[in-house]
Each structure stands twice: as C-alpha cells, then as structure tokens.
Design a protein around this motif. Structure first.
Motif, PDB file in Angstrom:
ATOM      1  N   THR A 186      20.975  35.595  24.465  1.00  0.00           N
ATOM      2  CA  THR A 186      19.546  36.350  24.601  1.00  0.00           C
ATOM      3  C   THR A 186      19.859  37.786  24.416  1.00  0.00           C
ATOM      4  O   THR A 186      18.949  38.452  23.787  1.00  0.00           O
ATOM      5  CB  THR A 186      19.371  36.355  26.244  1.00  0.00           C
ATOM      6  OG1 THR A 186      20.509  36.722  26.998  1.00  0.00           O
ATOM      7  CG2 THR A 186      18.904  34.990  26.731  1.00  0.00           C
ATOM      8  N   LYS A 187      21.109  38.021  24.138  1.00  0.00           N
ATOM      9  CA  LYS A 187      21.298  39.563  24.028  1.00  0.00           C
ATOM     10  C   LYS A 187      21.396  39.632  22.423  1.00  0.00           C
ATOM     11  O   LYS A 187      20.877  40.569  21.754  1.00  0.00           O
ATOM     12  CB  LYS A 187      22.792  39.708  24.301  1.00  0.00           C
ATOM     13  CG  LYS A 187      23.237  41.257  24.000  1.00  0.00           C
ATOM     14  CD  LYS A 187      24.219  41.753  25.031  1.00  0.00           C
ATOM     15  CE  LYS A 187      24.863  43.034  24.594  1.00  0.00           C
ATOM     16  NZ  LYS A 187      24.233  44.165  24.166  1.00  0.00           N
ATOM     17  N   ARG A 188      22.079  38.548  21.532  1.00  0.00           N
ATOM     18  CA  ARG A 188      21.948  38.611  20.209  1.00  0.00           C
ATOM     19  C   ARG A 188      20.796  38.097  19.587  1.00  0.00           C
ATOM     20  O   ARG A 188      20.577  38.585  18.486  1.00  0.00           O
ATOM     21  CB  ARG A 188      23.077  37.453  19.481  1.00  0.00           C
ATOM     22  CG  ARG A 188      24.615  38.149  20.021  1.00  0.00           C
ATOM     23  CD  ARG A 188      25.488  37.204  20.057  1.00  0.00           C
ATOM     24  NE  ARG A 188      26.029  36.934  18.657  1.00  0.00           N
ATOM     25  CZ  ARG A 188      26.780  35.683  18.159  1.00  0.00           C
ATOM     26  NH1 ARG A 188      27.186  35.167  19.118  1.00  0.00           N
ATOM     27  NH2 ARG A 188      26.743  35.524  16.941  1.00  0.00           N
ATOM     28  N   MET A 189      19.804  37.589  20.171  1.00  0.00           N
ATOM     29  CA  MET A 189      18.351  37.142  19.484  1.00  0.00           C
ATOM     30  C   MET A 189      17.698  38.438  19.269  1.00  0.00           C
ATOM     31  O   MET A 189      17.444  39.209  20.338  1.00  0.00           O
ATOM     32  CB  MET A 189      17.924  36.131  20.077  1.00  0.00           C
ATOM     33  CG  MET A 189      18.529  34.771  19.613  1.00  0.00           C
ATOM     34  SD  MET A 189      17.450  33.397  20.245  1.00  0.00           S
ATOM     35  CE  MET A 189      17.743  33.222  22.039  1.00  0.00           C
ATOM     36  N   ARG A 190      17.152  38.638  18.195  1.00  0.00           N
ATOM     37  CA  ARG A 190      16.449  40.095  17.927  1.00  0.00           C
ATOM     38  C   ARG A 190      15.090  39.709  17.906  1.00  0.00           C
ATOM     39  O   ARG A 190      14.156  39.374  17.234  1.00  0.00           O
ATOM     40  CB  ARG A 190      16.892  40.456  16.502  1.00  0.00           C
ATOM     41  CG  ARG A 190      18.269  40.818  15.987  1.00  0.00           C
ATOM     42  CD  ARG A 190      18.863  41.930  16.780  1.00  0.00           C
ATOM     43  NE  ARG A 190      18.318  43.249  16.315  1.00  0.00           N
ATOM     44  CZ  ARG A 190      18.233  44.485  16.852  1.00  0.00           C
ATOM     45  NH1 ARG A 190      18.586  44.495  17.900  1.00  0.00           N
ATOM     46  NH2 ARG A 190      17.862  45.311  16.373  1.00  0.00           N
TER      47      ARG A 190
END
Lengths: 519, 300
Positions: free
Chosen positions: A473-477
């Motif tokens: 969830t952090k890495r998805m832009r």
C-alpha cells in the motif's frame, strides 16, 4: 407480485468435483483437488422482484434551477433524457447556453455577496443538515429515479448512491462552523462561486460530493449534471428549494459539454471542480490558464488489483468481481487491471469465470440484478470497441453466457486473460464491465507493473500477510488503496488521484481545502 | 576575475558548473553566459544549460526519488540539518558571493543567516508534518481507514530571481523535506550562490540526484520544465503573467501540480510554513477491513 407459482424449496446442489482437463484418463481420480465448484444450473431461479416506479415522480419537462426558481432556458432548447434499460424517454430537460450560465453565475455571485458569506456558519450548517435529512426522506424516490435515468441496479442506488449522498451532506454540514480546527495555525476564506461539473456514473452522489463541501466552506455553486443523467440533480434542486436555501446559493444547469465550457470559461467563477475524463480535465486545466481560478480534477483511472498467493482466494475473487463489475464498471476507480501471482492464477481465473457466470444481468429496477444497463449507447460502443481491441491484441476473451434483454444498452460481464502490460486494454480506461487479467511472480515485478500507468487513482491488494500489505500500500502510487477490500467509500474518507488521475481530494478533512483559501 | 598586482599571489578562480546526479558537469551544450553586477563587473562564465541538461537532471531526480522518498523521515531531517551545518561553515563564501552580486555586507549576512535557519526549520518539519496533515478517518463501515501525505515525485522549480540564496533554499527545502526530488533553475542574473549551494549539498550526505541545480535562462527553459512527462509538479516564483499562463497550459500535458510563489516575502514569517511542504504532497488513503465478530462486544 407472484405471477409464477412458488417452487418448493429444494436444497441447492453445491458440490461437484472438479473436472480435470483430460477426462479420458479415467484412473486418475479428481479427488486430489479439494476445491469445489459452485453449480448454478439448478431448477432454482430468482422470481422477478421489480421495484415499483410509482414511488417516484418525474415531470415531463424540467427548466433550469437559477436563483431559487425554475427558469425557462434563454436557449429555448430542451433535450431528452432516456432510460438506458429500455431506451424510452423519461423526460426532457433544458439545454443551458452561455447566457443561461451567465445568469446562473450572477445569481450565485449575488447570493455569495449578499447572503451566504455573511451568514453565521452555524446557520449555514443547519441548511446543509436540512438538505441531508430531506435526501433521506426521499431516498426511495431518488433511488428509483437514479436507476431509471442511469441504468444502475436499484440495489446499488438504494443501498449505496442515495444513502452515501445523504451522509455526505451530513458530514460536511458539521464542518461549517468548525473550519478553524481544520487548518492548523491558519484561517480559511471561501473562494466565491464554484462551478461544478459532474459525470453520469454516480449522478446524485457526485452532486453531493461537490455541493456539500462547497456550501460548508461558504461558497455558492453552479452545478452541471451530465447530459445523460440530469434527473436526480434536478430532484435535488427541488429538495434545495424545499429546504428554503437562500436563492442563488445553489444553481443547477442542465446541458452537455458546451454548457460545461460556458461555466468553466465564465470570468465570474472562482473555482472549478470537475469529475470526468482525463481528456476533458486537461482541456479545463488549459482553459483556466491565465486566470485566478482554482481547480480540482477527479479524473480517470486504471486501478491495479493485486492478488498474492497467500490471499484468501474466495474473498479476493469476490472483491475483484465487486471491484470491476460494481456499477457496470462505470467507476473511475474500478479495479480494471487484475494482477494475480502465477502460482494461484489458474485457480483465481477459474473462480472468476464461475462467479462471472452467476452475475445477474438485466432490468436495473429488479432488486436481484447485479449488473444493470450501460449508461448510454455511446458508452456501450466504446466498451465494444475495447473488447474488439482486446481480441485483436491477442488476449483471450471470456464472457458470461447470460442472455441480454432485447432492448436497452447491455453488456455481458467480460474478462480477458493472457493480457500483456502494453495492451491497450491494460493501459486505457474502458469504463465498462471488462476486466484485464495479468500475472506476476515477485513483489518488485508487480509494483513495477502496477505503477506503470499514467493514472494513479486507486489500487487494491489481497494478501494475508500484514507486513506485505503495508509494503504494497505504501509503494503503490495511487490516492486510494484498498487492502483486502475494494470500492469502499465514505464521506469521512478522502478520495482523489495521483498523476493523471487529477488533483485535490473529495471527502473527509482533506476535502475542505479544495474550497478555501488558507490565510 | 580581478586583475592582480604582479607581487600578489594569483587568485584561483572558481569554475561555476551545474549539479546533476551528485556530479558537477558543465552543460552538455558547451554554452555559457556572463552575468554582471550593477557596476558591470563580470561575475563568471556560467553554464547556459540546455533542454538536454534538464532532461538529464530529470532522469537523475527520478532515479533518486525511490530511495529518498523511502528514507526514514528522521533520516531526511538529519540530512537537512547537516546541510544547515555545512552552510554555516561556509557562510563567508556565500556572503562574498552575495556582495559580488550587489548585496550590502549587512544584507548579505542577513540573507545567509536566514537561509541557514530556514534549513533548520524544515529539518525539524521532516518527521512532523505528516502527523499534522494525516487523519484516521471514522468511516461508518467496519474498516480501518487512514490518510497520509506522500511526496508527489519529481518537482521542477524555477527559483526566485531576486533572493538568490534565501529564495533558493526556501523553495528547495520544503520540497525535499517532504521526500520529493527536484530540478532547480537558479536565478539567471545572480547564479553564484546556487552553484556554491550545490557544493554544500554535495557534502551533506544528501544522495546525488535529490537536488539538481541548473543555471541558465528561464525564458529558454521554463517551457521544457512544464512540458516534461516525467515531472510531477512545477513551482514558479516570478510574477510574469505570460509565463504563468504558459505554465498552466503546458502543465496539462500530464497534469502537473502547479504552484506560483510570486507574492512571497522570503524574509518574513510567510516565507516558511508546513503548507509549502503540502504543496508537493499527495494524500493517500488506505482501507482495510476490521474483523467484526458478532457477540464479541467492544472488547472491554
């Protein structure tokens, strides 16, 4: 109600061992696979459960709602709005031209200067609360009209669109007299007149998303609903009139693109809020260059929905189905790109196909319907165009075998497998019930693929591992990320995109900043 | 470039180069321009950066974004503080350059001091603004839902022309404090401090590519700054309405976030605030279901 005799209850046969690919090899028992397949060809069928149209009133003709009263359009033109489920005319609505837009903006300006800006915030709040309550009171009527005019299943308009719209008014009503708490160490000022242009996929809900925060922060509004779905916005105008909102605080203009352009280009407008296609969003961004108009854009998307091998597969499949087929796939944040980890791809795809087969496509007014009518003929053609592009690109198409009604605009729920990242059906927004399925092996690979899109509105991830959820969830832009769920919305939850999906947020605390100057 | 007396030691002149990816190349174009001060004195042969230099810088900035944005906020804070330390240590050099560029000694010292303090100010914000602008959202369904700011990506900045050090620091610091990377076009007429500031960055543990500094002409480069498809946001600090219009128009190509800082007094309180950080942040909202077992009660 019951025009067919009720069938005696018989238990549904659920379990049937999976048939292995080569049935000729008799001695290998299929029993090793302990997965089960739902069996749908039972004699048990759903009886029709149509919602009654009698609980809704639709006028034969609607004028423009300007300065608190219904006014004939200066253009003198009207256009038809039809029911996409049977192509029958529902009503005709005024086609506002630039002169009408000018009248509406002037009414909004006058209401802003003379009334709304001076009104104590707590009084402003009570007007918005009042609108919220009236939306609730007329919920059934609004849901029926939403379904008639737009083609969405009554189950969705009844259980999602209308209640969420009411809740949105409730949520922002309460903010009106608390804005000094929203921006640390700063005061806020309203912007003035907000021009708001909304799409046809959630007509009433989008009107609420736009009007509620604008009013709460002290702005006045000129709103244009989409040309194929104007009726619930006009019903909302009736509610606003009934709520005694001061004349001119909310003005509602019906029309097509040229009406929208007239609002965007009007020098008296201080703020443009637009929800719609990225293409039009860019036109608006260019149009307001050289002015002091503020803008927020909520545009297209091509959400990646990622299933890892450790995900609870049945829940994930359900979420993927909801992610792409909710509202016929007419959702900017629809999970239209499915990435499945290779090790579970076969199982997931099979389950998706099974589930696809079980979706009920048909009369939007029927309470059992899962997938209603495509909003317009033009949109149906766009979807068909993409389906043929997908086939030409070499992807494998699978569609439900369901029968479609003879009249109206309908599309079978469809999925493509063997899709390549570069295929147009994996890159471009289709805005229909069409899912592209791709596979991956590693986390890094899927992140790379998921983020490889000009869009960044929403994303989804399915896994049982908490630390992996937060990594993904952090890495998805993307502006909204659903983990082990999809397509959830709430007035308190900010919504909006990264990259070419637009800028600004709607909903929640963060939705306030779209309508204020921070001083 | 003063002539020296025969008896004096010959001064070693500094070549003012641009800063891309942690390196100090000359412009690929081989071009230069000569800014002068009010007295007509030549300041230096300064790189006249090209569109290609800008593109190279964007590649560096994009490459550095993943690493910089995923560093611990605390670590970014440490590095911004280190930048302030380095600037403090080289104060005299910056004062000299500002004086060469027409500032009085007193004003130059004030500008350098404020620039150092501004870095300290934003060093402190690195691991705090998220708490201020985040929210746990009380949604009605059984979900845990929260919104946090995240950096938007690569930011193209056309720095203030006037306050060539303080303005530069005031626009770079909030952008990188928030985890973005950037390409900055320095003041055209007063470029010396910008290049020397790159040397400060280079010795401050700031990873190469996080800040890239070009010298050149806004009139030539501004349109490329907003045209580039791999730039996420543009900051413009001048009051030129034609350029502002052009920036808004061209930013539509990939919907860059645009901010104009044309009315900011960088010397005042208004010259610093966490809202500058928020101008290059996105809000990400994350949802996850909360298990809801009937009969389990509140758990108390």
């Amino acid at each position: 109600m019951f025009d067919q005799p009720l069938k005696p209850f018989e238990p549904i046969k659920l379990i049937e061992p999976i048939k292995m690919a080569k049935a000729t090899v008799k001695k290998k028992p299929a029993a090793k696979s302990n997965t089960i397949k739902l069996k749908f060809d039972t004699s048990w069928t759903y009886a029709p459960a149509p919602e009654s149209k009698s609980a809704a009133t639709i006028n034969k003709q609607y004028d423009l709602f300007i300065n608190g009263v219904w006014q004939k359009p200066i253009s003198k033109k009207y256009f038809d709005t039809i029911n996409p489920a049977n192509e029958e005319k529902l009503s005709e609505v005024a086609d506002a031209n630039a002169a009408d837009a000018d009248k509406a903006v002037k009414a909004a300006r006058s209401a802003y200067d003379k009334v709304w800006k001076k009104m104590p915030a707590k009084e402003r709040a009570k007007y918005i609360f009042r609108i919220a309550r009236m939306v609730q009171e007329k919920a059934r009527e609004l849901a029926i009209i939403e379904t008639l005019d737009g083609g969405k299943p009554i189950r969705e308009s009844r259980d999602f669109d209308v209640p969420t719209a009411a809740n949105h008014f409730f949520y922002y009503a309460g903010w009106a007299d608390k804005l000094e708490y929203a921006f640390p160490n700063r005061r806020t000022e309203p912007l003035g007149v907000a021009g708001q242009i909304i799409p046809w996929n959630f007509p009433l809900l989008m009107a609420a998303w736009k009007i509620a925060p604008a009013l709460a922060t002290g702005n006045t509004v000129v709103l244009k609903p989409a040309e194929t779905t104007p009726l619930t916005a006009l019903k909302l105008a009736e509610i606003i009139q009934e709520a005694d909102l001061p004349p001119g605080v909310v003005n509602i203009l019906t029309g097509a693109g040229s009406t929208g352009a007239a609002i965007v280009n009007h020098p008296g407008v201080n703020k443009i809020a637009f929800t719609g296609s990225t293409e039009v969003g860019k036109i608006i961004q260019r149009a307001i260059a050289g002015t002091n108009k503020k803008v927020t854009l909520e545009l297209g998307g091509k959400a990646a929905n990622i299933i890892f091998e450790d995900a609870p597969v049945d829940q994930a499949v359900e979420g993927v189905i909801n992610g792409i087929f909710f509202n016929q796939g007419h959702v900017c944040c629809a999970g239209s790109r499915l990435y499945v980890q290779e090790s579970v791809a076969k199982e997931v795809i099979r389950k998706l196909k099974d589930r696809l087969e079980s979706l009920i496509v048909g009369d939007p007014l029927d309470k059992n319907t899962d997938i209603g009518a495509i909003n317009s003929k033009a949109q149906l053609e766009t979807i068909k165009k993409y389906i043929s592009i997908g086939k030409k690109e070499g992807a494998e198409m699978y569609e439900s075998s369901c029968l479609l009604p003879g009249k109206g605009f309908f599309c079978r729920p469809t999925l493509f497998t063997n899709v390549a990242q570069s295929n147009r059906i994996a890159q471009e927004e289709i805005f229909g019930p069409v899912l592209s399925v791709l596979t991956f092996r590693t986390d890094d690979e899927v992140i790379e693929k998921a983020n490889n899109s000009p869009y960044g509105l929403s994303a989804g991830v399915w896994t049982d591992k908490g630390s992996k959820i937060f990594n993904m969830t952090k890495r998805m832009r993307a502006g909204v990320v659903w983990a082990n769920t999809f397509n959830k919305f709430d007035p308190a939850s900010p919504f909006g995109g990264y990259k070419e999906s637009g800028f600004g947020r709607e909903g929640g605390l963060h939705g306030l900043s779209a309508y204020v100057n921070i001083v | 470039m003063e002539k020296t007396k025969a008896s004096d030691r010959l001064e070693v002149l500094k070549t003012y180069k641009i800063y891309i990816g942690g390196q100090f190349p000359r412009t690929e174009s081989g071009r230069y321009y000569i800014p002068t001060n009010a007295a007509g004195k030549k300041l230096a042969n300064v790189c006249l950066s090209s569109r290609k230099d800008f593109r190279d810088a964007v590649v560096s900035a994009r490459g550095a974004f993943g690493g910089w944005s995923s560093r611990a906020a605390f670590n970014r804070s440490q590095i911004l503080y280190r930048m302030a330390e380095m600037l403090e240590g080289r104060k005299a050099q910056f004062v000299d350059e500002l004086v060469q560029q027409d500032a009085s000694k007193i004003k130059a010292e004030k500008e350098v001091n404020l620039a150092i303090d501004r870095l300290i100010y934003y060093a402190g914000w690195c691991d705090k603004f998220q708490q201020l602008f985040s929210a746990v959202n009380p949604v009605a369904s059984s979900h845990f839902n929260f919104s946090v700011p995240e950096p938007t990506g690569v930011v193209a900045i056309i720095a203030p022309q006037g306050d060539s050090l303080l303005g530069l620091v005031s626009v770079i610091a909030p952008v990188i404090a928030g985890g973005n990377t950037c390409v900055v076009l320095a003041s055209e007429t007063k470029p010396l401090c910008a290049v020397t500031f790159a040397e400060v960055l280079n010795s401050s543990d700031l990873p190469g590519g996080v800040v890239n500094i070009l010298t050149g002409r806004p009139a030539e480069l501004a349109s490329w700054f907003v045209d580039h498809m791999d730039v996420n946001a543009t900051l413009y600090c001048e009051n030129n309405s034609d350029t502002q219009k052009m920036i808004r128009e061209k930013s539509a190509t990939n919907l860059k976030r645009v901010s104009f800082y044309d009315k900011i007094n960088w010397y005042g309180e208004e010259g610093q605030s966490p809202y500058f950080i928020m101008d290059t942040q996105e809000i990400k909202t994350t949802w996850h279901p909360v298990e809801n077992i009937a009969g389990a009660g509140g758990g108390y």
